[in-house]
Design an enzyme around this catalytic site. Structure first.
Site, PDB file in Angstrom:
ATOM      1  N   THR A   1     -25.269  -1.522 -29.083  1.00 33.35           N
ATOM      2  CA  THR A   1     -23.965  -0.947 -29.438  1.00 33.35           C
ATOM      3  C   THR A   1     -23.025  -2.028 -29.956  1.00 33.35           C
ATOM      4  O   THR A   1     -22.266  -1.804 -30.908  1.00 33.35           O
ATOM      5  CB  THR A   1     -23.354  -0.245 -28.211  1.00 33.35           C
ATOM      6  OG1 THR A   1     -24.220   0.821 -27.807  1.00 33.35           O
ATOM      7  CG2 THR A   1     -21.982   0.317 -28.524  1.00 33.35           C
TER       8      THR A   1
ATOM      9  N   CYS B   1      -1.364  -1.200   7.597  1.00 27.18           N
ATOM     10  CA  CYS B   1      -0.480  -0.065   7.357  1.00 27.18           C
ATOM     11  C   CYS B   1      -0.315   0.797   8.601  1.00 27.18           C
ATOM     12  O   CYS B   1       0.731   1.423   8.798  1.00 27.18           O
ATOM     13  CB  CYS B   1      -1.000   0.777   6.198  1.00 27.18           C
ATOM     14  SG  CYS B   1      -0.860  -0.048   4.600  1.00 27.18           S
TER      15      CYS B   1
ATOM     16  N   GLU C   1       1.448   3.655   2.132  1.00 25.66           N
ATOM     17  CA  GLU C   1       2.272   3.947   3.302  1.00 25.66           C
ATOM     18  C   GLU C   1       3.561   3.127   3.280  1.00 25.66           C
ATOM     19  O   GLU C   1       4.655   3.636   3.569  1.00 25.66           O
ATOM     20  CB  GLU C   1       1.486   3.646   4.582  1.00 25.66           C
ATOM     21  CG  GLU C   1       0.228   4.494   4.739  1.00 25.66           C
ATOM     22  CD  GLU C   1      -1.014   3.840   4.139  1.00 25.66           C
ATOM     23  OE1 GLU C   1      -2.113   4.092   4.658  1.00 25.66           O
ATOM     24  OE2 GLU C   1      -0.876   3.072   3.157  1.00 25.66           O
TER      25      GLU C   1
ATOM     26  N   LEU D   1     -13.847  -1.657 -26.428  1.00 23.41           N
ATOM     27  CA  LEU D   1     -14.051  -1.221 -25.042  1.00 23.41           C
ATOM     28  C   LEU D   1     -12.841  -1.458 -24.156  1.00 23.41           C
ATOM     29  O   LEU D   1     -12.971  -1.622 -22.940  1.00 23.41           O
ATOM     30  CB  LEU D   1     -15.293  -1.897 -24.428  1.00 23.41           C
ATOM     31  CG  LEU D   1     -16.624  -1.589 -25.113  1.00 23.41           C
ATOM     32  CD1 LEU D   1     -17.771  -2.257 -24.361  1.00 23.41           C
ATOM     33  CD2 LEU D   1     -16.861  -0.094 -25.225  1.00 23.41           C
TER      34      LEU D   1
ATOM     35  N   ARG E   1     -11.864   5.502 -19.023  1.00 25.35           N
ATOM     36  CA  ARG E   1     -12.008   4.045 -19.029  1.00 25.35           C
ATOM     37  C   ARG E   1     -10.968   3.414 -18.099  1.00 25.35           C
ATOM     38  O   ARG E   1     -11.276   2.484 -17.360  1.00 25.35           O
ATOM     39  CB  ARG E   1     -11.787   3.486 -20.440  1.00 25.35           C
ATOM     40  CG  ARG E   1     -12.939   3.576 -21.395  1.00 25.35           C
ATOM     41  CD  ARG E   1     -12.577   2.851 -22.687  1.00 25.35           C
ATOM     42  NE  ARG E   1     -13.541   3.082 -23.747  1.00 25.35           N
ATOM     43  CZ  ARG E   1     -13.396   2.634 -24.984  1.00 25.35           C
ATOM     44  NH1 ARG E   1     -12.317   1.937 -25.307  1.00 25.35           N
ATOM     45  NH2 ARG E   1     -14.326   2.870 -25.891  1.00 25.35           N
TER      46      ARG E   1
ATOM     47  N   HIS F   1       0.837  -1.192   0.000  1.00 23.75           N
ATOM     48  CA  HIS F   1       0.000   0.000   0.000  1.00 23.75           C
ATOM     49  C   HIS F   1       0.879   1.252   0.000  1.00 23.75           C
ATOM     50  O   HIS F   1       2.107   1.177   0.109  1.00 23.75           O
ATOM     51  CB  HIS F   1      -0.924  -0.013   1.206  1.00 23.75           C
ATOM     52  CG  HIS F   1      -1.950  -1.103   1.157  1.00 23.75           C
ATOM     53  ND1 HIS F   1      -2.938  -1.241   2.117  1.00 23.75           N
ATOM     54  CD2 HIS F   1      -2.161  -2.108   0.270  1.00 23.75           C
ATOM     55  CE1 HIS F   1      -3.703  -2.278   1.806  1.00 23.75           C
ATOM     56  NE2 HIS F   1      -3.249  -2.822   0.706  1.00 23.75           N
TER      57      HIS F   1
ATOM     58  N   CYS G   1      -4.984   1.290   6.689  1.00 28.75           N
ATOM     59  CA  CYS G   1      -5.764   0.092   7.005  1.00 28.75           C
ATOM     60  C   CYS G   1      -5.329  -0.493   8.345  1.00 28.75           C
ATOM     61  O   CYS G   1      -4.193  -0.324   8.781  1.00 28.75           O
ATOM     62  CB  CYS G   1      -5.650  -0.940   5.894  1.00 28.75           C
ATOM     63  SG  CYS G   1      -3.988  -1.584   5.622  1.00 28.75           S
TER      64      CYS G   1
END
Length: 372
Positions: A204, A90, A55, A212, A192, A53, A81
């Site tokens: 579509t 963390c 930290e 996509l 996206r 993470h 966390c």
């Protein structure tokens, strides 16, 4: 908070943005470690799920430069966390490193944390301040989908539309390439990238055969691709079934064993989410996507699905690209039914405008939202 605290939290938010397209389904977090005299000792952003993470990355950065962090301050965009997941807590890492003060952008809504990280830091003798106002809102916005999934049990739904000034998304015959310019299209790919999944409808798929995926900007992870396809009509040769991508979900309302098997053979996951009207149950679909860890849902669909989402009150944000063109007859943004009164119109509040080449990008929040 001091002016330095605000500056460092803004820098930490910029670091968190480097985690777009990387951390799903975990939140994007940035962290700086330094001293009140302005020295920065380490910087970090959350890595892929299962990785360190923010930290821990900042602590490692400080150590790699030979900096001790005893008595330092940690500025972190989301509450550290406090639970053992795929990585240790963390908050414990900060305590063990000797951090004396933490400035937190916003609390973590996850019930496994929800104040426990701050409490553990304070119990260890660290001073903790939590931001308010614009910084807290910015810290929520960068993880709008994570907050939505935890607090509401559904993703944050962002409806993307590219249109002419007179609100046309395509000519009468369906041609739409290209209404907007290259800069707007690249920006759309950046949005996206920050989404967990991209959703479209079978109309579509049949008309445009879209991929996509994210191509115009760099990304580590591709978003999931989701097709609302009541009768399982998605062609097995559809481009969205091909790499790259983390997976494709075809969501139907009525089963067809042969079509289901053919799509599964192409690697798609097929499930049924029938509604009372014979169409896909959209609220149920959003709940199912949240259960699969989808935080932000980026919608690129046609006027029928756009209208269905709007009528169901499921759209949180509009992302509209307007080209300085007048098309005349053509397809609209959403096939909404006639209104009995203007007061019945789905209402939004503008929050941002930006120029992208010749085009204009508008962002608006659904009226029930007072902000992030």
């Amino acid at each position: 908070m001091s002016p330095l605290d605000r500056t460092r939290l803004h820098e930490a938010l910029a670091l968190a943005e480097t985690s777009f397209g990387l951390t799903e389904p975990n939140p994007r977090v940035g962290c700086l470690i330094g001293h009140a005299d302005g020295r920065v000792l380490g910087r970090g952003a959350t890595q892929q799920a299962g990785g360190p993470h923010a930290e821990v990355m900042a602590l490692r950065d400080a150590a790699s430069q030979g900096h001790g962090v005893q008595g330092a301050t940690a500025w972190v965009t989301l509450e550290p966390c406090a639970h053992h997941g795929r990585t240790p807590p963390c908050c414990d890492a900060l305590v063990e490193a000797g951090i004396a003060r933490a400035v937190v952008g916003v609390g973590d809504p996850n019930p496994k944390v929800a104040g426990a990280g701050i409490a553990r830091l304070r119990a260890a003798g660290a001073e903790v301040e939590v931001a308010e106002g614009d910084i807290a809102a910015a810290a929520r916005e960068i993880n709008a989908g994570f907050f939505s999934r935890i607090e509401r049990g559904r993703p944050w739904v962002r409806l993307k539309i590219a249109a002419s000034l007179d609100g046309r998304t395509a000519l009468d015959d369906g041609r739409s390439q290209w209404i907007t310019g290259e800069a707007a299209r690249a920006d759309g790919h950046a949005w996206r990238r920050r989404a967990s999944a991209v959703l479209t409808g079978i109309g579509t798929v049949l008309a445009d055969d879209p991929r996509l995926d994210v191509r115009a900007v760099p990304t580590v992870l591709q978003p999931l691709r989701v097709v609302v396809d009541s009768k399982l009509r998605t062609p097995t040769a559809a481009r969205l079934l091909a790499p790259p991508g983390r997976g494709v979900f075809i969501v139907g309302a009525a089963d067809d064993a042969g079509r289901r098997a053919a799509l599964q053979a192409r690697g798609a996951e097929v499930w049924l989410q029938p509604g009372a009207d014979g169409q896909v149950d959209l609220p149920g679909l959003l709940a199912a996507l949240a259960a699969r860890g989808v935080n932000e849902l980026h919608v690129e669909a046609g006027p029928q699905l756009n209208a269905a989402l709007l009528r169901a009150g499921l759209v949180d944000e509009l992302l509209v690209y307007l080209a300085p063109k007048l098309i005349g007859p053509g397809r609209g943004m959403a096939a909404l039914p006639p209104l009995a009164a203007l007061a019945d119109a789905p209402a939004f509040r503008f929050i941002e405008t930006a120029s992208l080449g010749a085009d204009l990008r508008l962002r608006a929040l659904a009226a029930p939202h007072t902000g992030f």
